[in-house]
Design a protein around this motif. Sequence first.
Motif, PDB file in Angstrom:
ATOM      1  N   ILE A 111      49.385  37.917  48.018  1.00 10.18           N
ATOM      2  CA  ILE A 111      48.734  38.503  46.839  1.00 10.18           C
ATOM      3  C   ILE A 111      48.105  39.822  47.291  1.00 10.18           C
ATOM      4  N   PRO A 112      48.436  40.919  46.630  1.00  7.79           N
ATOM      5  CA  PRO A 112      47.931  42.222  47.085  1.00  7.79           C
ATOM      6  C   PRO A 112      46.405  42.304  47.040  1.00  7.79           C
ATOM      7  N   LEU A 113      45.862  43.065  47.973  1.00  6.09           N
ATOM      8  CA  LEU A 113      44.415  43.245  48.022  1.00  6.09           C
ATOM      9  C   LEU A 113      43.893  43.901  46.747  1.00  6.09           C
ATOM     10  N   SER A 114      44.722  44.678  46.089  1.00  6.05           N
ATOM     11  CA  SER A 114      44.298  45.321  44.839  1.00  6.05           C
ATOM     12  C   SER A 114      43.944  44.281  43.774  1.00  6.05           C
ATOM     13  N   TYR A 115      44.627  43.142  43.789  1.00  5.86           N
ATOM     14  CA  TYR A 115      44.304  42.066  42.848  1.00  5.86           C
ATOM     15  C   TYR A 115      42.881  41.591  43.080  1.00  5.86           C
ATOM     16  N   TRP A 116      42.536  41.369  44.347  1.00  4.48           N
ATOM     17  CA  TRP A 116      41.192  40.879  44.677  1.00  4.48           C
ATOM     18  C   TRP A 116      40.150  41.960  44.407  1.00  4.48           C
ATOM     19  N   ARG A 117      40.524  43.227  44.597  1.00  2.00           N
ATOM     20  CA  ARG A 117      39.610  44.333  44.279  1.00  2.00           C
ATOM     21  C   ARG A 117      39.289  44.307  42.787  1.00  2.00           C
ATOM     22  N   ASN A 118      40.289  44.072  41.954  1.00  2.00           N
ATOM     23  CA  ASN A 118      40.057  44.002  40.512  1.00  2.00           C
ATOM     24  C   ASN A 118      39.198  42.800  40.135  1.00  2.00           C
ATOM     25  N   ARG A 119      39.397  41.677  40.810  1.00  2.00           N
ATOM     26  CA  ARG A 119      38.590  40.483  40.529  1.00  2.00           C
ATOM     27  C   ARG A 119      37.127  40.733  40.889  1.00  2.00           C
ATOM     28  N   ILE A 120      36.895  41.393  42.014  1.00  2.00           N
ATOM     29  CA  ILE A 120      35.516  41.719  42.402  1.00  2.00           C
ATOM     30  C   ILE A 120      34.914  42.699  41.403  1.00  2.00           C
ATOM     31  N   ALA A 121      35.698  43.658  40.969  1.00  2.00           N
ATOM     32  CA  ALA A 121      35.214  44.628  39.978  1.00  2.00           C
ATOM     33  C   ALA A 121      34.824  43.926  38.679  1.00  2.00           C
ATOM     34  N   SER A 122      35.573  42.902  38.301  1.00  2.00           N
ATOM     35  CA  SER A 122      35.263  42.218  37.044  1.00  2.00           C
ATOM     36  C   SER A 122      33.932  41.474  37.127  1.00  2.00           C
ATOM     37  N   VAL A 123      33.626  40.857  38.266  1.00  2.00           N
ATOM     38  CA  VAL A 123      32.323  40.192  38.372  1.00  2.00           C
ATOM     39  C   VAL A 123      31.202  41.204  38.595  1.00  2.00           C
ATOM     40  N   SER A 124      31.521  42.331  39.208  1.00  2.00           N
ATOM     41  CA  SER A 124      30.511  43.378  39.418  1.00  2.00           C
ATOM     42  C   SER A 124      30.013  43.945  38.098  1.00  2.00           C
ATOM     43  N   GLY A 125      30.877  43.940  37.101  1.00  2.00           N
ATOM     44  CA  GLY A 125      30.516  44.490  35.799  1.00  2.00           C
ATOM     45  C   GLY A 125      29.658  43.570  34.960  1.00  2.00           C
ATOM     46  N   ALA A 126      29.490  42.329  35.404  1.00  2.00           N
ATOM     47  CA  ALA A 126      28.674  41.367  34.658  1.00  2.00           C
ATOM     48  C   ALA A 126      27.197  41.559  35.000  1.00  2.00           C
TER      49      ALA A 126
END
Length: 67
Positions: free
Chosen positions: A26-41
């Motif tokens: 699974i590309p690291l970009s996927y995990w970067r997006n997942r972290i970004a989604s929780v960061s925005g909460a």
Amino acid sequence: MNHRQLEKDIEHLEHVISHISAEDRIPLSYWRNRIASVSGAVLVPAQANRVKRLDAALSALEQRRKV
């Protein structure tokens, strides 16, 4: 995002990030997006610190991939 889901997402990311490598399927970009989604909460300070640690760990993986 409700508090329980946010907590589950952070826990999941903590587990995954501690077990993946820069060459994971699974590309690291996927995990970067997942972290970004929780960061925005809206995060309590303890959650914000955990997300910062996740971000730092993923950044380290991303740097290893570039080398």
